[in-house]
Write an enzyme that holds these catalytic residues in place. Structure first.
Site, PDB file in Angstrom:
ATOM      1  N   ARG A 298       0.853  -1.193   0.000  1.00 12.77           N
ATOM      2  CA  ARG A 298       0.000   0.000   0.000  1.00 12.77           C
ATOM      3  C   ARG A 298       0.891   1.247   0.000  1.00 12.77           C
ATOM      4  O   ARG A 298       1.953   1.255   0.629  1.00 12.77           O
ATOM      5  CB  ARG A 298      -0.871  -0.028   1.260  1.00 12.77           C
TER       6      ARG A 298
ATOM      7  N   THR B 295      -9.088   0.800  -9.967  1.00 13.80           N
ATOM      8  CA  THR B 295      -8.307  -0.280  -9.333  1.00 13.80           C
ATOM      9  C   THR B 295      -8.379  -1.490 -10.255  1.00 13.80           C
ATOM     10  O   THR B 295      -9.098  -1.470 -11.247  1.00 13.80           O
ATOM     11  CB  THR B 295      -8.865  -0.600  -7.926  1.00 13.80           C
TER      12      THR B 295
ATOM     13  N   ASN C 168      -5.894   4.279  -7.477  1.00 14.40           N
ATOM     14  CA  ASN C 168      -7.107   4.951  -7.013  1.00 14.40           C
ATOM     15  C   ASN C 168      -7.972   5.392  -8.182  1.00 14.40           C
ATOM     16  O   ASN C 168      -8.496   4.542  -8.871  1.00 14.40           O
ATOM     17  CB  ASN C 168      -6.794   6.099  -6.055  1.00 14.40           C
TER      18      ASN C 168
ATOM     19  N   ASP D 146      -7.752   8.469  -0.177  1.00 14.40           N
ATOM     20  CA  ASP D 146      -8.341   7.404   0.657  1.00 14.40           C
ATOM     21  C   ASP D 146      -8.194   7.709   2.150  1.00 14.40           C
ATOM     22  O   ASP D 146      -8.764   7.012   2.987  1.00 14.40           O
ATOM     23  CB  ASP D 146      -7.722   6.045   0.332  1.00 14.40           C
TER      24      ASP D 146
ATOM     25  N   SER E 262     -10.172  -0.517   0.729  1.00 12.08           N
ATOM     26  CA  SER E 262     -11.259  -1.508   0.692  1.00 12.08           C
ATOM     27  C   SER E 262     -10.852  -2.747  -0.084  1.00 12.08           C
ATOM     28  O   SER E 262     -11.666  -3.674  -0.238  1.00 12.08           O
ATOM     29  CB  SER E 262     -12.494  -0.910   0.002  1.00 12.08           C
TER      30      SER E 262
ATOM     31  N   GLY F 219     -13.473  -1.432  -7.346  1.00  9.52           N
ATOM     32  CA  GLY F 219     -14.804  -0.870  -7.119  1.00  9.52           C
ATOM     33  C   GLY F 219     -14.924  -0.038  -5.860  1.00  9.52           C
ATOM     34  O   GLY F 219     -16.028   0.115  -5.333  1.00  9.52           O
TER      35      GLY F 219
HETATM   36  N1  GLY Z   1      -8.156   2.957  -3.777  1.00  9.30           N
HETATM   37  C1  GLY Z   1      -9.045   1.910  -3.593  1.00  9.30           C
HETATM   38  C2  GLY Z   1      -8.941   1.256  -2.258  1.00  9.30           C
HETATM   39  O1  GLY Z   1      -7.847   1.107  -1.786  1.00  9.30           O
HETATM   40  O2  GLY Z   1      -9.893   0.879  -1.661  1.00  9.30           O
END
Ligand code: GLY
Length: 553
Positions: free
Chosen positions: A91, A364, A384, A406, A436, A455
């Site tokens: 991440r 994504t 994103n 986010d 998510s 999504g």
């Molecule tokens: N950017 C989408 C997520 O990490 O949920």
């Protein structure tokens, strides 16, 4: 004679033993060239992890709307030989100079789009670290081999599709704002025509640097210099220390059970595993199969409402905030949540304690891989927004993410999606924004599923619906094609695709106190594999909403 008879009886009555290795490999990705890249690497002697390297890098070239070297993601791995499972957490992290109020004006108001467009919106990328880590610790082949398909497509080009054009139109202004991005992703500063050959020589050079030097080819040296110079000139705050100090984390995936199915999914900083397991724990108290569609949709909505409420209040980067994982995923805790649920009436979200929910982007990508040894990868990767921040540092070919969106720019204040965020996900230096993304494995006595989808905040509910469909005994084609609906605590509405509910079902849900909202924007792009171990068959499916492919070889 008696012993012989008993032995025969035993052999005849013993159910067929589940197969220990799959009869074929399977790959499902969001782009045909990425699926082929994965198979090319399997055919060259690579394992599922090598294929995942090739797919990750190829998607970075051929699906710049969804993921890329300038983004981050989670790779959920299962090693067949010892059953070892882990999650690679690549991440993005907030730059070390990031400040809690960096997207607010002098009056403390959120400045629209500052966390979405341009260099200041970008977190420190984790995908290059993920590629290098996968290759070094899990793969069998060198990066020069596994990155070859991606380098080839970047150099020779690929024909852009209608979906690329739609996304380029959507992000046209952001792409035009970056001269480098416009020169790569647009044609004469406009949306390129269908079939336009998109060549990315700078990105090919960047991939070659990673092929030669591993992660250092991205986070150190000449490329790092170009990234820092480009970002800072465009108003960003990255420093060399941000790049050299980026570390990929291996995290223990989250596990839960639902009616005999073992669920393995993403750990924080994703909210996916916690929310998925929590919602399934609530639903385990009902016989969903025996219910008619409205009662079933009502219960799923109420379970999601409660799971997303907890997500909003408690979840953030586990390296910086205390996340009560064990409590939130405990069946006993779900019993308490279920006690507040009425079968005859919706619970208005504002009557539950807590008032926050969190943002997540709406693009994504996801891919799933199974090799013939039984190694598995479920990976969800992101920059994103479609085309991320729209910013490319000159000379790198790397499209940067806008994952900073986010975070909650200001706890309690809605972001560009009309969503508000919680304290646990406030911006802090080096912190990972809550995600998510929910790459997931499902295992029952009959088989193994590998699945996930893009999504944004709807990812978790999509994976939940597919998990229930797996539990009902259906196949990947059914999981990816299901009509979808979603509830995320706030806003207090059931979002659904056109045709999810009949007019009578919609009226019944309204009668129960729900508000329905039809959404027409792209709703997910699931990539799924099933290894039916009982019949030793492998099946795969790619979401009919996307342009991906799923192949079994
Ligand atoms: N950017 C989408 C997520 O990490 O949920």
């Amino acid at each position: 004679m008696k012993r012989w008879f008993l032995l025969c009886l035993l052999v005849l009555c013993e159910p067929a033993l589940a197969a220990t290795t799959p009869p074929a490999a399977a790959i499902a990705t969001a782009h045909p060239l990425a699926t082929e890249a994965g198979h090319e690497i399997l055919a060259a002697g690579g394992n599922a992890f090598d294929a995942a390297v090739a797919i990750t890098a190829t998607l970075a070239v051929v699906e710049p709307t969804g993921s890329g070297l300038g983004g981050g993601g989670f790779w959920l791995l299962h090693r067949a030989k010892n059953g070892y499972q882990t999650m690679l957490d690549g991440r993005e992290r907030a730059p070390l100079a990031a400040k809690r109020d960096m997207y607010l004006d002098a009056k403390g108001e959120v400045i629209p789009n500052l966390s979405v467009d341009g260099a200041l919106a970008a977190g420190i990328p984790g995908i290059p670290a993920g590629i290098a880590h996968l290759a070094a610790h899990y793969g069998k082949l060198p990066l020069r081999k596994t990155l070859a398909p991606a380098i080839r497509h970047a150099r020779n080009g690929f024909a852009i599709s209608e979906s690329y054009r739609r996304m380029a139109q959507f992000r046209l202004e952001a792409l035009r704002a970056s001269t480098s991005a416009a020169s790569i992703f647009l044609h004469e500063n406009d949306v390129p025509p269908l079939g336009h050959l998109l060549k990315q020589p700078d990105l090919a050079d960047t991939l070659e640097a990673i092929a030669k030097q591993g992660a250092a080819g991205f986070y150190n040296g000449a490329l790092a210099d170009k990234l820092i110079k480009g970002v800072r000139r465009a108003g960003g705050i990255w420093t060399h220390k941000d790049l050299t100090s980026y570390r990929l984390s291996e995290r223990q995936p989250l596990q839960g059970t639902y009616r005999g199915i073992r669920i393995t999914s993403a750990a924080p900083p994703s909210s996916g595993g916690i929310a998925l397991i929590s919602a399934l724990n609530i639903l385990a108290g009902y016989d969903l199969k025996a219910l008619e569609p409205v009662a079933r949709a009502h219960l799923i909505t109420e379970a999601l409402r409660r799971a997303y409420r907890d997500r909003a209040i408690y979840l953030g980067d586990p390296d910086q905030v205390a996340v009560p994982v064990a409590r939130l995923t405990a069946p006993l805790y779900a019993d308490g949540l279920r006690a507040s649920l009425r079968t005859d009436r919706a619970t208005p979200s504002n009557t539950l304690p807590g008032n926050a929910t969190l943002s997540a982007g709406n693009d994504t990508t996801h891919f799933s891989v199974l090799d013939k040894q039984g190694n598995r990868v479920a990976a969800t990767l992101s920059i994103n927004f479609p085309f991320g921040s729209g910013f490319v540092a000159p000379g790198t070919g790397v499209l940067l993410n806008d994952e900073m969106d986010d975070f909650s720019a200001k706890p309690g204040v809605p972001n560009v999606y009309g969503l508000v965020g919680g304290e646990a996900n406030a911006i802090a230096p080096g912190k990972r924004p809550l995600s998510s993304m929910s790459p997931t494995f499902l295992e029952s006595k009959n088989g193994v599923a590998i699945l996930g989808t893009p999504g944004g905040s709807r990812i978790i509910s999509m994976v939940l619906l597919s998990t229930l469909d797996f539990a009902a005994g259906n196949n990947p084609a059914s999981w990816v094609g299901l009509k979808r609906f979603h509830h995320q605590f706030l806003p207090d509405v059931i979002q659904h695709e056109p045709g999810t509910f009949s007019a009578e079902q919609a009226a019944s849900l309204t009668q129960l106190g729900h508000t329905l909202k039809e959404v027409t924007d792209p709703y997910g792009n699931m990539q799924a594999i099933l290894w039916d171990r009982k019949n030793n068959k492998v099946k795969a499916a790619s979401d009919p909403r996307g342009e991906g492919t799923a192949t079994v070889r």
